[in-house]
Motif scaffolding. Structure first.
Motif: not given
Length: 100
Positions: A65-86
């Motif tokens: 599974f590959l998820v990509k996100n682009q945000c203002k901070t890395f923490e926000e992008a990782v959190a959004l990506s993790a939710e998608s992966l869930e």
């Protein structure tokens, strides 16, 4: 779970690596057969404020599974990506359960 973090165009600090590890470790409660994951952190060379890009690749038996996100901070992008992966992992688990 083994998490491999790679930073492109910058050096990553320990705090961010720990955050990524902690966030991805939570995925194991949704799907326990995760082999490993690869995280790519990139700083895009744009004038846009949302220049932090995160790609997370989760390797499970029979699929990736590959998820990509682009945000203002890395923490926000990782959190959004993790939710998608869930959501993806829950779907996969239900699909496997339906075939049994």
């Amino acid at each position: 779970m083994k998490v491999n973090v790679q930073a492109v165009n910058f050096t990553v600090d320990r705090k961010l690596v720990d955050f990524v590890q902690e966030r991805l470790d939570r995925l194991e409660k949704y799907y326990d057969k995760i082999v490993s994951s690869e995280v790519f952190l990139k700083v895009e060379k744009t004038s846009d404020k949302e220049n932090k890009s995160v790609e997370i690749k989760i390797i499970v038996p029979g699929d990736d599974f590959l998820v990509k996100n682009q945000c203002k901070t890395f923490e926000e992008a990782v959190a959004l990506s993790a939710e998608s992966l869930e959501r993806l992992l829950v779907k996969r688990k239900e699909k496997i359960r339906d075939h049994i």
